[in-house]
Motif scaffolding. Structure first.
Motif, PDB file in Angstrom:
ATOM      1  N   ARG A  82       1.132  -1.157   0.193  1.00 48.08           N
ATOM      2  CA  ARG A  82       0.195   0.477  -0.181  1.00 48.08           C
ATOM      3  C   ARG A  82       1.020   0.918  -0.199  1.00 48.08           C
ATOM      4  O   ARG A  82       0.529   2.151  -0.424  1.00 48.08           O
ATOM      5  CB  ARG A  82      -0.635   0.241   1.224  1.00 48.08           C
ATOM      6  CG  ARG A  82      -2.165  -1.365   1.306  1.00 48.08           C
ATOM      7  CD  ARG A  82      -3.033  -0.797   1.981  1.00 48.08           C
ATOM      8  NE  ARG A  82      -3.541   0.422   2.442  1.00 48.08           N
ATOM      9  CZ  ARG A  82      -4.654   0.522   1.722  1.00 48.08           C
ATOM     10  NH1 ARG A  82      -5.059   1.062   0.730  1.00 48.08           N
ATOM     11  NH2 ARG A  82      -4.938   1.724   2.026  1.00 48.08           N
ATOM     12  N   LYS A  90      -4.095   6.493  -3.991  1.00 47.41           N
ATOM     13  CA  LYS A  90      -4.512   5.589  -3.080  1.00 47.41           C
ATOM     14  C   LYS A  90      -6.688   5.792  -3.536  1.00 47.41           C
ATOM     15  O   LYS A  90      -7.151   5.361  -3.182  1.00 47.41           O
ATOM     16  CB  LYS A  90      -4.349   5.155  -1.822  1.00 47.41           C
ATOM     17  CG  LYS A  90      -3.302   4.527  -1.667  1.00 47.41           C
ATOM     18  CD  LYS A  90      -2.678   4.264   0.148  1.00 47.41           C
ATOM     19  CE  LYS A  90      -1.453   5.480   0.447  1.00 47.41           C
ATOM     20  NZ  LYS A  90      -1.137   4.782   1.391  1.00 47.41           N
ATOM     21  N   ILE A  91      -6.171   7.035  -3.344  1.00 46.62           N
ATOM     22  CA  ILE A  91      -7.556   7.720  -2.961  1.00 46.62           C
ATOM     23  C   ILE A  91      -8.315   7.240  -4.360  1.00 46.62           C
ATOM     24  O   ILE A  91      -9.249   7.106  -4.355  1.00 46.62           O
ATOM     25  CB  ILE A  91      -8.030   9.657  -2.950  1.00 46.62           C
ATOM     26  CG1 ILE A  91      -7.230   9.734  -1.488  1.00 46.62           C
ATOM     27  CG2 ILE A  91      -9.004   9.702  -3.218  1.00 46.62           C
ATOM     28  CD1 ILE A  91      -7.217  10.909  -1.046  1.00 46.62           C
ATOM     29  N   ILE A  93      -7.625   4.891  -6.779  1.00 45.03           N
ATOM     30  CA  ILE A  93      -8.409   3.678  -6.558  1.00 45.03           C
ATOM     31  C   ILE A  93      -9.467   3.019  -6.352  1.00 45.03           C
ATOM     32  O   ILE A  93     -10.587   2.864  -6.585  1.00 45.03           O
ATOM     33  CB  ILE A  93      -7.080   2.724  -6.774  1.00 45.03           C
ATOM     34  CG1 ILE A  93      -5.782   2.636  -7.325  1.00 45.03           C
ATOM     35  CG2 ILE A  93      -7.389   1.315  -6.464  1.00 45.03           C
ATOM     36  CD1 ILE A  93      -4.446   2.417  -6.377  1.00 45.03           C
ATOM     37  N   ASP A  94      -9.816   4.371  -4.801  1.00 46.49           N
ATOM     38  CA  ASP A  94     -10.117   3.596  -4.095  1.00 46.49           C
ATOM     39  C   ASP A  94     -12.427   4.397  -4.965  1.00 46.49           C
ATOM     40  O   ASP A  94     -13.176   3.506  -4.315  1.00 46.49           O
ATOM     41  CB  ASP A  94     -10.512   4.476  -2.513  1.00 46.49           C
ATOM     42  CG  ASP A  94     -11.679   4.110  -1.685  1.00 46.49           C
ATOM     43  OD1 ASP A  94     -11.338   3.156  -1.539  1.00 46.49           O
ATOM     44  OD2 ASP A  94     -11.921   4.830  -0.963  1.00 46.49           O
ATOM     45  N   LEU A  95     -12.009   5.340  -4.618  1.00 48.35           N
ATOM     46  CA  LEU A  95     -13.589   6.236  -5.891  1.00 48.35           C
ATOM     47  C   LEU A  95     -13.945   5.053  -7.124  1.00 48.35           C
ATOM     48  O   LEU A  95     -15.120   4.956  -7.448  1.00 48.35           O
ATOM     49  CB  LEU A  95     -13.397   7.496  -6.207  1.00 48.35           C
ATOM     50  CG  LEU A  95     -12.608   8.627  -4.588  1.00 48.35           C
ATOM     51  CD1 LEU A  95     -12.501   9.958  -5.638  1.00 48.35           C
ATOM     52  CD2 LEU A  95     -14.006   8.622  -4.881  1.00 48.35           C
ATOM     53  N   SER A  97     -13.274   2.401  -7.327  1.00 46.32           N
ATOM     54  CA  SER A  97     -13.769   0.764  -7.140  1.00 46.32           C
ATOM     55  C   SER A  97     -15.627   0.908  -6.561  1.00 46.32           C
ATOM     56  O   SER A  97     -16.392   0.229  -6.815  1.00 46.32           O
ATOM     57  CB  SER A  97     -13.165   0.097  -5.526  1.00 46.32           C
ATOM     58  OG  SER A  97     -13.417   0.740  -4.541  1.00 46.32           O
ATOM     59  N   ILE A  98     -15.719   2.926  -6.218  1.00 48.09           N
ATOM     60  CA  ILE A  98     -17.472   2.041  -6.295  1.00 48.09           C
ATOM     61  C   ILE A  98     -18.424   2.135  -6.803  1.00 48.09           C
ATOM     62  O   ILE A  98     -17.907   3.104  -7.924  1.00 48.09           O
ATOM     63  CB  ILE A  98     -17.455   4.435  -5.946  1.00 48.09           C
ATOM     64  CG1 ILE A  98     -16.611   4.042  -4.592  1.00 48.09           C
ATOM     65  CG2 ILE A  98     -18.805   4.264  -5.528  1.00 48.09           C
ATOM     66  CD1 ILE A  98     -16.450   5.680  -4.109  1.00 48.09           C
ATOM     67  N   ARG A 115     -12.603  -4.346  -6.867  1.00 52.01           N
ATOM     68  CA  ARG A 115     -12.863  -4.668  -5.727  1.00 52.01           C
ATOM     69  C   ARG A 115     -12.215  -5.400  -5.276  1.00 52.01           C
ATOM     70  O   ARG A 115     -12.131  -5.811  -4.080  1.00 52.01           O
ATOM     71  CB  ARG A 115     -14.872  -4.186  -5.436  1.00 52.01           C
ATOM     72  CG  ARG A 115     -15.058  -2.764  -5.412  1.00 52.01           C
ATOM     73  CD  ARG A 115     -16.549  -2.691  -5.032  1.00 52.01           C
ATOM     74  NE  ARG A 115     -17.354  -3.715  -5.102  1.00 52.01           N
ATOM     75  CZ  ARG A 115     -17.266  -2.980  -6.734  1.00 52.01           C
ATOM     76  NH1 ARG A 115     -17.317  -2.033  -7.484  1.00 52.01           N
ATOM     77  NH2 ARG A 115     -18.933  -4.576  -7.267  1.00 52.01           N
ATOM     78  N   GLN A 118      -8.595  -5.651  -4.069  1.00 51.10           N
ATOM     79  CA  GLN A 118      -8.609  -5.048  -2.964  1.00 51.10           C
ATOM     80  C   GLN A 118      -8.834  -6.006  -1.629  1.00 51.10           C
ATOM     81  O   GLN A 118      -8.249  -5.731  -1.121  1.00 51.10           O
ATOM     82  CB  GLN A 118      -9.096  -3.095  -2.559  1.00 51.10           C
ATOM     83  CG  GLN A 118      -9.419  -2.012  -3.052  1.00 51.10           C
ATOM     84  CD  GLN A 118     -10.125  -1.261  -2.960  1.00 51.10           C
ATOM     85  OE1 GLN A 118     -10.941  -1.595  -3.504  1.00 51.10           O
ATOM     86  NE2 GLN A 118      -9.720  -0.191  -3.170  1.00 51.10           N
TER      87      GLN A 118
END
Length: 168
Positions: A82, A90-91, A93-95, A97-98, A115, A118
């Motif tokens: 990570r 990272k942000i 990637i997170d966004l 994945s929604i 997802r 992750q």
């Protein structure tokens, strides 16, 4: 006292001699047809003696250099993996994945793939940077435009630092 069976520089066998117990011929261990030019020598073995770790040279035991082992492991901790990503990455990637039901099926599948990546990372006890699925996953992030061009290989191929290695 210990006897060693040697052939040239190779130590083939060791025998700890007990009272009256002596190897007089190697055919006790090897068939006569297999072994030629052999010798039996009485020696005091070093405490760390192991077959394959010493050779017989000029009338004495000589340690062999350690065998070249496999390349250092390219396993790192999950946190180290990570930390190879910037906070902005990272942000992103997170966004990405929604799941958004209003998006196209292809966009929703891409979010699902992220997802899954992750979840796999979260379930791992370590990350092997040379595993095909690890490499494919990070390269997919680049192909999807989530990481800038060339960034996936920077993450995957950076040298493994001692602090990144899992404790074994």
């Amino acid at each position: 006292m210990t006897q060693i069976l040697i052939q040239g520089e190779t130590i083939l066998a060791i025998h700890v001699v007990e009272q009256g117990d002596v190897i007089s011929a190697p055919d006790i261990i090897y068939p006569k047809s297999v072994l030629s030019d052999w010798s039996i020598v009485e020696v005091d073995l070093p405490a760390d003696f192991q077959l394959g770790a010493y050779k017989w040279e000029a009338g004495s035991l000589v340690p062999l250099p350690p065998p070249a082992g496999p390349a250092l492991s390219r396993q790192i901790t999950v946190l180290a993996m990570r930390n190879r990503f910037t906070k902005a990455e990272k942000i992103h990637i997170d966004l990405a994945s929604i799941d958004d039901p209003a998006k196209s099926l292809a966009e929703r599948q891409q979010a699902a793939e992220i997802r899954v990546l992750q979840a796999d990372l979260a379930a791992s006890s370590y990350v092997d940077l040379d595993r095909e699925d690890t490499r494919d996953g990070v390269l997919q992030l680049e192909l999807a435009g989530i990481l800038p061009p060339g960034r996936a290989l920077e993450i995957l191929d950076a040298p493994v630092e001692l602090s990144e290695r899992p404790i074994k």
